[in-house]
Design an enzyme around this catalytic site. Sequence first.
Site, PDB file in Angstrom:
ATOM      1  N   CYS A  55      -1.228  -0.125   2.279  1.00  0.00           N
ATOM      2  CA  CYS A  55      -1.275   1.324   2.182  1.00  0.00           C
ATOM      3  C   CYS A  55      -2.075   1.828   1.112  1.00  0.00           C
ATOM      4  CB  CYS A  55       0.032   2.039   2.422  1.00  0.00           C
ATOM      5  SG  CYS A  55       0.018   3.752   3.055  1.00  0.00           S
ATOM      6  N   HIS A  61       1.845  -0.282   7.093  1.00  0.00           N
ATOM      7  CA  HIS A  61       3.168  -0.867   6.089  1.00  0.00           C
ATOM      8  C   HIS A  61       4.173  -2.080   7.065  1.00  0.00           C
ATOM      9  CE1 HIS A  61       3.629   2.060   2.803  1.00  0.00           C
ATOM     10  NE2 HIS A  61       2.784   2.926   3.707  1.00  0.00           N
ATOM     11  N   GLU A  77       6.068  -4.003   5.814  1.00  0.00           N
ATOM     12  CA  GLU A  77       7.356  -4.316   5.491  1.00  0.00           C
ATOM     13  C   GLU A  77       8.399  -3.578   6.288  1.00  0.00           C
ATOM     14  OE1 GLU A  77       5.951  -0.630   3.147  1.00  0.00           O
ATOM     15  OE2 GLU A  77       4.986  -2.484   4.080  1.00  0.00           O
TER      16      GLU A  77
END
Length: 232
Positions: A105, A206, A208
């Site tokens: 990001c 993202h 994660e």
Amino acid sequence: MQPVIGMPQMGNDLFRKYMKSKYVQSLARAGASVKWIEVDDPKAASRETVGCDGLLLPGGADVDPARYGQARSEACGKPNVLRDEAEIQMLAAALDAGKPVFAICRGIQVVNVFFGGTLFQDIREAQQVKHMDFFSRARSCHPIDIHGDSLLHRLLACERTEVNSMHHQAIDALGEGLRVTAESGDGFIEAVEAADYPRLLGVQWHPEHMSRSSARQQALFDAFVRCCGEAK
């Protein structure tokens, strides 16, 4: 011995602790630990980076437009100039040392600016799909198209996949030496790589936040950590 991944300190308020935990969990599943590097002394931060096995540049505040030769628009968030400087120096140190770099990001935007590129300070009026959707962070928001001759394609083993999205800025002019390896349907750059730095991967989404339930997204962390282990 597990690889140690250097990450710039993002802050310790409750929200940032939550955001940090997602990176830590994704890297732990891949077999790595995190070293949080303070950004108040950029030179010290760059030295600490070299002592780690890899660098992960995470999400966060908008990059200062002065870094790419523009005045800050009203739509651009207040930058963290100290973190900007520290991350630029950390990235330079990691690349000089041949360390693997995974940029997420804000991280992909820092990478682009480092290589001399520019950013759209706000994409909301130009976007055709929703790119800022925090409440859908654990699931997909829109598809991306992946170039077949890329590291990203080899890791995800597909030419199209769905990703989440939590950004209002994006790469505009591409930095010198970078190449686009994925794009959104409305034309924004979603991933970059660099021929001169084969251990560098930047993604605009993202992973994660999706990696716990998506083996495909976890594969990005697995490959990064594996690369860091091989580079030890």
